[in-house]
Design a protein around this motif. Structure first.
Motif, PDB file in Angstrom:
ATOM      1  N   ILE A   1      43.874  -8.977  31.499  1.00 14.43           N
ATOM      2  CA  ILE A   1      44.967  -9.901  31.217  1.00 14.43           C
ATOM      3  C   ILE A   1      44.826 -10.423  29.791  1.00 14.43           C
ATOM      4  N   GLU A   2      45.899 -10.366  29.046  1.00 13.60           N
ATOM      5  CA  GLU A   2      45.856 -10.698  27.632  1.00 13.60           C
ATOM      6  C   GLU A   2      46.228 -12.164  27.383  1.00 13.60           C
ATOM      7  N   VAL A   3      45.760 -12.686  26.256  1.00 11.80           N
ATOM      8  CA  VAL A   3      46.205 -13.986  25.781  1.00 11.80           C
ATOM      9  C   VAL A   3      47.722 -13.921  25.553  1.00 11.80           C
ATOM     10  N   GLU A   4      48.419 -14.997  25.854  1.00 16.12           N
ATOM     11  CA  GLU A   4      49.881 -15.133  25.794  1.00 16.12           C
ATOM     12  C   GLU A   4      50.558 -14.613  27.063  1.00 16.12           C
ATOM     13  N   GLU A   5      49.798 -13.968  27.951  1.00 16.01           N
ATOM     14  CA  GLU A   5      50.394 -13.480  29.194  1.00 16.01           C
ATOM     15  C   GLU A   5      50.540 -14.631  30.180  1.00 16.01           C
ATOM     16  N   LYS A   6      51.580 -14.552  31.027  1.00 20.09           N
ATOM     17  CA  LYS A   6      51.813 -15.574  32.044  1.00 20.09           C
ATOM     18  C   LYS A   6      51.340 -15.080  33.410  1.00 20.09           C
ATOM     19  N   ILE A   7      50.559 -15.914  34.088  1.00 21.60           N
ATOM     20  CA  ILE A   7      50.160 -15.644  35.466  1.00 21.60           C
ATOM     21  C   ILE A   7      50.250 -16.963  36.241  1.00 21.60           C
ATOM     22  N   ASP A   8      50.120 -16.873  37.576  1.00 21.33           N
ATOM     23  CA  ASP A   8      50.196 -18.075  38.404  1.00 21.33           C
ATOM     24  C   ASP A   8      48.818 -18.708  38.580  1.00 21.33           C
ATOM     25  N   PHE A   9      48.808 -20.040  38.709  1.00 17.16           N
ATOM     26  CA  PHE A   9      47.565 -20.798  38.909  1.00 17.16           C
ATOM     27  C   PHE A   9      47.738 -21.796  40.045  1.00 17.16           C
ATOM     28  N   VAL A  10      46.670 -21.973  40.857  1.00 14.07           N
ATOM     29  CA  VAL A  10      46.646 -23.083  41.813  1.00 14.07           C
ATOM     30  C   VAL A  10      46.035 -24.289  41.109  1.00 14.07           C
ATOM     31  N   ILE A  11      46.472 -25.485  41.499  1.00 17.05           N
ATOM     32  CA  ILE A  11      45.989 -26.723  40.876  1.00 17.05           C
ATOM     33  C   ILE A  11      44.799 -27.248  41.676  1.00 17.05           C
ATOM     34  N   LEU A  12      43.667 -27.475  41.006  1.00 16.81           N
ATOM     35  CA  LEU A  12      42.472 -28.005  41.662  1.00 16.81           C
ATOM     36  C   LEU A  12      42.314 -29.503  41.456  1.00 16.81           C
TER      37      LEU A  12
ATOM     38  N   THR B   1      58.037 -33.201  42.825  1.00 14.55           N
ATOM     39  CA  THR B   1      56.893 -33.674  43.609  1.00 14.55           C
ATOM     40  C   THR B   1      55.594 -33.380  42.881  1.00 14.55           C
ATOM     41  N   GLU B   2      54.558 -34.163  43.204  1.00 12.62           N
ATOM     42  CA  GLU B   2      53.216 -33.874  42.689  1.00 12.62           C
ATOM     43  C   GLU B   2      52.535 -32.767  43.497  1.00 12.62           C
ATOM     44  N   ASN B   3      53.012 -32.547  44.717  1.00 17.09           N
ATOM     45  CA  ASN B   3      52.336 -31.623  45.630  1.00 17.09           C
ATOM     46  C   ASN B   3      52.720 -30.168  45.365  1.00 17.09           C
ATOM     47  N   VAL B   4      52.402 -29.740  44.164  1.00 19.34           N
ATOM     48  CA  VAL B   4      52.640 -28.347  43.765  1.00 19.34           C
ATOM     49  C   VAL B   4      51.344 -27.574  43.979  1.00 19.34           C
ATOM     50  N   ALA B   5      51.415 -26.539  44.793  1.00 18.33           N
ATOM     51  CA  ALA B   5      50.216 -25.728  45.062  1.00 18.33           C
ATOM     52  C   ALA B   5      49.936 -24.772  43.913  1.00 18.33           C
ATOM     53  N   SER B   6      50.971 -24.121  43.413  1.00 14.78           N
ATOM     54  CA  SER B   6      50.767 -23.161  42.316  1.00 14.78           C
ATOM     55  C   SER B   6      51.996 -23.114  41.424  1.00 14.78           C
ATOM     56  N   LEU B   7      51.763 -22.712  40.183  1.00 17.55           N
ATOM     57  CA  LEU B   7      52.844 -22.598  39.200  1.00 17.55           C
ATOM     58  C   LEU B   7      52.398 -21.649  38.088  1.00 17.55           C
ATOM     59  N   PRO B   8      53.348 -21.054  37.370  1.00 15.14           N
ATOM     60  CA  PRO B   8      52.980 -20.138  36.296  1.00 15.14           C
ATOM     61  C   PRO B   8      52.529 -20.874  35.041  1.00 15.14           C
ATOM     62  N   GLY B   9      51.584 -20.266  34.324  1.00 18.16           N
ATOM     63  CA  GLY B   9      51.115 -20.816  33.060  1.00 18.16           C
ATOM     64  C   GLY B   9      50.788 -19.703  32.081  1.00 18.16           C
ATOM     65  N   LYS B  10      50.920 -20.002  30.797  1.00 14.30           N
ATOM     66  CA  LYS B  10      50.630 -19.014  29.750  1.00 14.30           C
ATOM     67  C   LYS B  10      49.200 -19.199  29.256  1.00 14.30           C
ATOM     68  N   ILE B  11      48.450 -18.103  29.172  1.00 14.06           N
ATOM     69  CA  ILE B  11      47.064 -18.172  28.710  1.00 14.06           C
ATOM     70  C   ILE B  11      47.045 -18.347  27.188  1.00 14.06           C
ATOM     71  N   LEU B  12      46.462 -19.451  26.758  1.00 13.57           N
ATOM     72  CA  LEU B  12      46.361 -19.733  25.323  1.00 13.57           C
ATOM     73  C   LEU B  12      45.111 -19.126  24.708  1.00 13.57           C
ATOM     74  N   SER B  13      44.010 -19.094  25.503  1.00  8.36           N
ATOM     75  CA  SER B  13      42.754 -18.556  24.961  1.00  8.36           C
ATOM     76  C   SER B  13      41.841 -18.116  26.096  1.00  8.36           C
TER      77      SER B  13
ATOM     78  N   ILE C   1      55.479 -25.028  46.488  1.00  7.46           N
ATOM     79  CA  ILE C   1      55.349 -26.447  46.808  1.00  7.46           C
ATOM     80  C   ILE C   1      54.571 -26.584  48.112  1.00  7.46           C
ATOM     81  N   SER C   2      53.593 -27.482  48.136  1.00  6.77           N
ATOM     82  CA  SER C   2      52.802 -27.715  49.346  1.00  6.77           C
ATOM     83  C   SER C   2      53.551 -28.647  50.282  1.00  6.77           C
TER      84      SER C   2
END
Length: 341
Positions: A190-201, A222-234, A277-278
Motif C-alpha cells: 500500500i502506497e503513501v497517498e492511498e486511501k484505505i479504511d480504518f477502525v477507530i481505537l 454520531t461519534e459512534n463510527v466504527a470505521s471510515l476511510p483515510g489517506k496515508i500521509l506517511s 456506524i456502530s
C-alpha cells in the motif's frame, strides 16, 4: 455480514476418528479451509473450543494441529487420508456453491440446517457421523478488532509506547487498518497517498479528542463510527525486539490526523471504501474487548504455569506392585530350579 466463519468437529461413529477444522469465505467465492484428524482417544488433549472468536480460534486450532501432528504418529496419515477424501469430494461439488450455501446458512442463523449440510458434505467419509458446527457471521471490522485484541501486547511494546510520545504523535487518535483475511494485501503493498479504511481505537488526547469527535458528529451524525476511510500521509518502519512494524500517519480530512501501528504480516482490505456506524457505544465496546483479551491471556498464563497434579499412591497400587514383585520372584525361582537341577 462480509464473511462467514464455520468451525466444526465431526466424529465418525464407525472408526471413532475425529476431524476438526473450519471454513472461511465470502458470498460466491471458494472457501478457505483447514482440518486435522485424530483418533478419538486423544480428543481431551487436542480438542479445539468451537466457541472461541475468529482470531483466538485460528491460533488455538493451529497450535493444537501442530502439537497433534508432532506427538501422535497416526495423525499425519489419517489427516492426509481425509484431505484426499476432501479433494475428491470437492471435485464432485461446486465449492463456489458450497461457499454460497455456508454464507446463506450462517447469515440466517439456522444452526440445525448448517449441521445437516455439513453431515451431507462428509457423508462419504463415514456413514454414521456426529456433527458439531458453529457458524459466525463476520464484518471486516469484527476481524480487525479480533486481531487487535489477540495481538495487543505485540502492538503495545515499550518501543511503540515511546514512539507514541513523539511530539507529532502524542495526542493523535489511534486507528487500525480494516482487514480482509481472504483478499487483503500487506502494508508493504500500500502506497503513501492511498486511501484505505480504518477502525477507530480511541479519539486521542486533549484538544485533539474534542476536535476528532466534533468532526465525526458533523460528518456522520454520531461519534459512534466504527470505521471510515483515510489517506496515508506517511509510512515509517519501527524496529522492535519482536520484529519490524509500520507506523502510519493518516488524514481523514484536512487537519484531522490519526496514527496507526501495523504488522507487515496482516492482510489489509483494499478497494471500495465505506463508513460503518456502530449500533452501540463504540468506545465502550473497544474497552470491553481489550479487557476480555487481557483476562483471556491471564487465564491462559495461569493454566500454563500451574503445576501438574501429582498422582498419589493408593493401597491398591501398593498391592499390585507387591503381587508383580512376587510373580517375578516366582518365575526366577522356577528358572533357577530348571537350570541347576
Amino acid at each position: 455480514m462480509d464473511l462467514y466463519f464455520v468451525k466444526f468437529r465431526v466424529t465418525s461413529k464407525l472408526t471413532s476418528e475425529i476431524v476438526q477444522g473450519y471454513f472461511l469465505g465470502k458470498l460466491n467465492q471458494i472457501p478457505e479451509y483447514d482440518f486435522f484428524v485424530m483418533p478419538g482417544r486423544y480428543i481431551r488433549k487436542y480438542s479445539v473450543d468451537l466457541n472461541l472468536g475468529f482470531e483466538e480460534f485460528l491460533e488455538d486450532f493451529k497450535a493444537k494441529k501442530e502439537l497433534a501432528l508432532k506427538e501422535v504418529s497416526e495423525v499425519s496419515a489419517i489427516t492426509d487420508e481425509f484431505f484426499n477424501f476432501w479433494l475428491v469430494q470437492s471435485r464432485k461439488q461446486n465449492l463456489r456453491l458450497v461457499g454460497s450455501e455456508f454464507f446463506r446458512l450462517v447469515e440466517s442463523g439456522d444452526h440445525e440446517a448448517l449441521r445437516v449440510f455439513m453431515a451431507d458434505l462428509f457423508r462419504e467419509w463415514s456413514e454414521k457421523l456426529e456433527v458439531e458446527a458453529v457458524g459466525t457471521p463476520l464484518d471486516y471490522e469484527d476481524v480487525s478488532l479480533e486481531v487487535v485484541k489477540e495481538h495487543f501486547e505485540e502492538l503495545s511494546t515499550d518501543e511503540v509506547f515511546k514512539l507514541f510520545q513523539r511530539e507529532d504523535l502524542r495526542n493523535l487518535p489511534e486507528v487500525f487498518p480494516v482487514l480482509d483475511p481472504l483478499n487483503g494485501v500487506t502494508i508493504r503493498e500500500i502506497e503513501v497517498e492511498e486511501k484505505i479504511d480504518f477502525v477507530i481505537l480511541n479519539y486521542g488526547n486533549e484538544e485533539f479528542s474534542e476536535k476528532f469527535k466534533r468532526f465525526l458528529k458533523e460528518k456522520f451524525g454520531t461519534e459512534n463510527v466504527a470505521s471510515l476511510p483515510g489517506k496515508i500521509l506517511s509510512k515509517e518502519i519501527v524496529k522492535t525486539r519482536e520484529g519490524n512494524l509500520y507506523l502510519l500517519k493518516v488524514e481523514f480530512e484536512e487537519g484531522i490526523i490519526g496514527k496507526a501501528i501495523v504488522s507487515p504480516n496482516l492482510k489489509i482490505k483494499r478497494g471500495e471504501s465505506r463508513v460503518k456506524i456502530s449500533d452501540e457505544e463504540w468506545m465502550e465496546k473497544i474497552g470491553e474487548m481489550l479487557r476480555e483479551g487481557e483476562e483471556s491471556k491471564q487465564e491462559k498464563l495461569k493454566l500454563r504455569n500451574s503445576p501438574q497434579p501429582v498422582q498419589k499412591t493408593t493401597s491398591s497400587d501398593f498391592l499390585l506392585a507387591l503381587v508383580l514383585a512376587l510373580l517375578v520372584m516366582g518365575i526366577l525361582l522356577i528358572l533357577s530350579y530348571l537350570l541347576f537341577s
